[in-house]
Design a protein around this motif. Structure first.
Motif, PDB file in Angstrom:
ATOM      1  N   CYS A 151      11.131  -2.114   8.001  1.00  0.00           N
ATOM      2  CA  CYS A 151      10.458  -1.337   9.040  1.00  0.00           C
ATOM      3  C   CYS A 151       9.407  -0.416   8.441  1.00  0.00           C
ATOM      4  N   ALA A 152       9.640   0.095   7.251  1.00  0.00           N
ATOM      5  CA  ALA A 152       8.705   1.022   6.634  1.00  0.00           C
ATOM      6  C   ALA A 152       7.484   0.314   6.064  1.00  0.00           C
ATOM      7  N   SER A 153       7.594  -0.914   5.634  1.00  0.00           N
ATOM      8  CA  SER A 153       6.491  -1.613   4.975  1.00  0.00           C
ATOM      9  C   SER A 153       5.236  -1.706   5.826  1.00  0.00           C
ATOM     10  N   PRO A 154       5.292  -2.128   7.087  1.00  0.00           N
ATOM     11  CA  PRO A 154       4.062  -2.170   7.883  1.00  0.00           C
ATOM     12  C   PRO A 154       3.421  -0.794   8.054  1.00  0.00           C
ATOM     13  N   ALA A 155       4.227   0.238   8.181  1.00  0.00           N
ATOM     14  CA  ALA A 155       3.680   1.574   8.341  1.00  0.00           C
ATOM     15  C   ALA A 155       2.947   2.007   7.074  1.00  0.00           C
ATOM     16  N   MET A 156       3.483   1.673   5.916  1.00  0.00           N
ATOM     17  CA  MET A 156       2.842   2.024   4.661  1.00  0.00           C
ATOM     18  C   MET A 156       1.514   1.298   4.506  1.00  0.00           C
ATOM     19  N   ALA A 157       1.427   0.079   4.991  1.00  0.00           N
ATOM     20  CA  ALA A 157       0.193  -0.688   4.885  1.00  0.00           C
ATOM     21  C   ALA A 157      -0.926  -0.062   5.713  1.00  0.00           C
ATOM     22  N   GLU A 158      -0.587   0.767   6.680  1.00  0.00           N
ATOM     23  CA  GLU A 158      -1.580   1.396   7.542  1.00  0.00           C
ATOM     24  C   GLU A 158      -2.094   2.723   7.007  1.00  0.00           C
ATOM     25  N   GLU A 159      -1.644   3.148   5.854  1.00  0.00           N
ATOM     26  CA  GLU A 159      -2.069   4.415   5.275  1.00  0.00           C
ATOM     27  C   GLU A 159      -3.386   4.243   4.528  1.00  0.00           C
ATOM     28  N   TRP A 160      -4.182   5.290   4.450  1.00  0.00           N
ATOM     29  CA  TRP A 160      -5.401   5.282   3.648  1.00  0.00           C
ATOM     30  C   TRP A 160      -5.012   5.298   2.181  1.00  0.00           C
ATOM     31  N   VAL A 161      -5.632   4.424   1.393  1.00  0.00           N
ATOM     32  CA  VAL A 161      -5.335   4.297  -0.027  1.00  0.00           C
ATOM     33  C   VAL A 161      -6.598   4.642  -0.820  1.00  0.00           C
ATOM     34  N   PRO A 162      -6.501   5.581  -1.768  1.00  0.00           N
ATOM     35  CA  PRO A 162      -7.672   5.923  -2.590  1.00  0.00           C
ATOM     36  C   PRO A 162      -8.141   4.700  -3.393  1.00  0.00           C
ATOM     37  N   MET A 163      -9.451   4.610  -3.583  1.00  0.00           N
ATOM     38  CA  MET A 163     -10.051   3.475  -4.288  1.00  0.00           C
ATOM     39  C   MET A 163     -10.550   3.899  -5.671  1.00  0.00           C
ATOM     40  N   THR A 164     -10.479   2.968  -6.617  1.00  0.00           N
ATOM     41  CA  THR A 164     -11.043   3.182  -7.947  1.00  0.00           C
ATOM     42  C   THR A 164     -12.521   2.806  -7.923  1.00  0.00           C
ATOM     43  N   GLY A 165     -13.228   3.150  -8.981  1.00  0.00           N
ATOM     44  CA  GLY A 165     -14.640   2.790  -9.069  1.00  0.00           C
ATOM     45  C   GLY A 165     -14.871   1.294  -8.949  1.00  0.00           C
ATOM     46  N   GLY A 166     -14.046   0.495  -9.619  1.00  0.00           N
ATOM     47  CA  GLY A 166     -14.176  -0.958  -9.530  1.00  0.00           C
ATOM     48  C   GLY A 166     -13.925  -1.481  -8.130  1.00  0.00           C
ATOM     49  N   GLU A 167     -12.965  -0.894  -7.448  1.00  0.00           N
ATOM     50  CA  GLU A 167     -12.675  -1.291  -6.070  1.00  0.00           C
ATOM     51  C   GLU A 167     -13.822  -0.899  -5.138  1.00  0.00           C
ATOM     52  N   ILE A 168     -14.395   0.270  -5.365  1.00  0.00           N
ATOM     53  CA  ILE A 168     -15.525   0.713  -4.547  1.00  0.00           C
ATOM     54  C   ILE A 168     -16.712  -0.221  -4.754  1.00  0.00           C
ATOM     55  N   ARG A 169     -17.009  -0.530  -6.008  1.00  0.00           N
ATOM     56  CA  ARG A 169     -18.125  -1.440  -6.312  1.00  0.00           C
ATOM     57  C   ARG A 169     -17.910  -2.792  -5.622  1.00  0.00           C
ATOM     58  N   ALA A 170     -16.714  -3.343  -5.735  1.00  0.00           N
ATOM     59  CA  ALA A 170     -16.418  -4.643  -5.109  1.00  0.00           C
ATOM     60  C   ALA A 170     -16.502  -4.554  -3.583  1.00  0.00           C
ATOM     61  N   ALA A 171     -16.098  -3.433  -3.025  1.00  0.00           N
ATOM     62  CA  ALA A 171     -16.089  -3.265  -1.564  1.00  0.00           C
ATOM     63  C   ALA A 171     -17.490  -3.103  -0.980  1.00  0.00           C
ATOM     64  N   LEU A 172     -18.433  -2.565  -1.770  1.00  0.00           N
ATOM     65  CA  LEU A 172     -19.754  -2.258  -1.237  1.00  0.00           C
ATOM     66  C   LEU A 172     -20.857  -3.232  -1.646  1.00  0.00           C
ATOM     67  N   THR A 173     -20.809  -3.752  -2.856  1.00  0.00           N
ATOM     68  CA  THR A 173     -21.912  -4.559  -3.381  1.00  0.00           C
ATOM     69  C   THR A 173     -22.196  -5.782  -2.511  1.00  0.00           C
ATOM     70  N   GLY A 174     -23.436  -5.844  -2.029  1.00  0.00           N
ATOM     71  CA  GLY A 174     -23.857  -6.974  -1.207  1.00  0.00           C
ATOM     72  C   GLY A 174     -23.281  -6.978   0.198  1.00  0.00           C
ATOM     73  N   ARG A 175     -22.722  -5.869   0.622  1.00  0.00           N
ATOM     74  CA  ARG A 175     -22.096  -5.786   1.946  1.00  0.00           C
ATOM     75  C   ARG A 175     -22.847  -4.822   2.850  1.00  0.00           C
ATOM     76  N   THR A 176     -22.581  -4.912   4.133  1.00  0.00           N
ATOM     77  CA  THR A 176     -23.160  -4.015   5.127  1.00  0.00           C
ATOM     78  C   THR A 176     -22.026  -3.327   5.869  1.00  0.00           C
ATOM     79  N   LEU A 177     -22.106  -2.019   5.971  1.00  0.00           N
ATOM     80  CA  LEU A 177     -21.120  -1.245   6.714  1.00  0.00           C
ATOM     81  C   LEU A 177     -21.707  -0.786   8.045  1.00  0.00           C
TER      82      LEU A 177
END
Length: 110
Positions: free
Chosen positions: A11-37
């Motif tokens: 029961c707790a697992s889906p709720a945890m998946a809905e939390e905001w998770v801090p991103m690392t520099g590599g994750e930020i780069r992968a999330a933004l490069t070549g993308r449109t927000l």
């Protein structure tokens, strides 16, 4: 007792998946490069070159972006100062968190 503990974990697992998770520099780069927000009334395109195009209500503004110490940083000419933000992810949603606690949320256009 084991069944009860397992039920709590399941029961707790889906709720945890809905939390905001801090991103690392590599994750930020992968999330933004070549993308449109998409933000309310605004889109922002993050080019591989480090350029970024911000379109607010039809008006274009070109700036620069980079990753620095696990933060997204941007600069908008003619200003030569860089502003940096922490970033969090929740599923496909992203949010930028400023030093003063200001938060801007976005989703992907594609």
């Amino acid at each position: 007792m084991r069944r009860f503990a397992l039920l709590l974990v399941l029961c707790a697992s889906p709720a945890m998946a809905e939390e905001w998770v801090p991103m690392t520099g590599g994750e930020i780069r992968a999330a933004l490069t070549g993308r449109t927000l998409v933000y309310p009334d605004t889109t922002q395109d993050f080019r591989v070159s480090g350029r970024t195009l911000y379109i607010h209500k039809g008006r274009e503004s070109w700036g620069y972006w980079r990753i620095e110490d696990d933060q997204y940083c941007s600069q908008w000419p003619p200003n030569d100062l860089w502003a940096c933000y922490g970033m969090d992810r929740k599923g496909e949603a992203l949010r930028f968190v400023g030093d003063g606690g200001d938060i801007t949320e976005a989703t992907y256009a594609d």
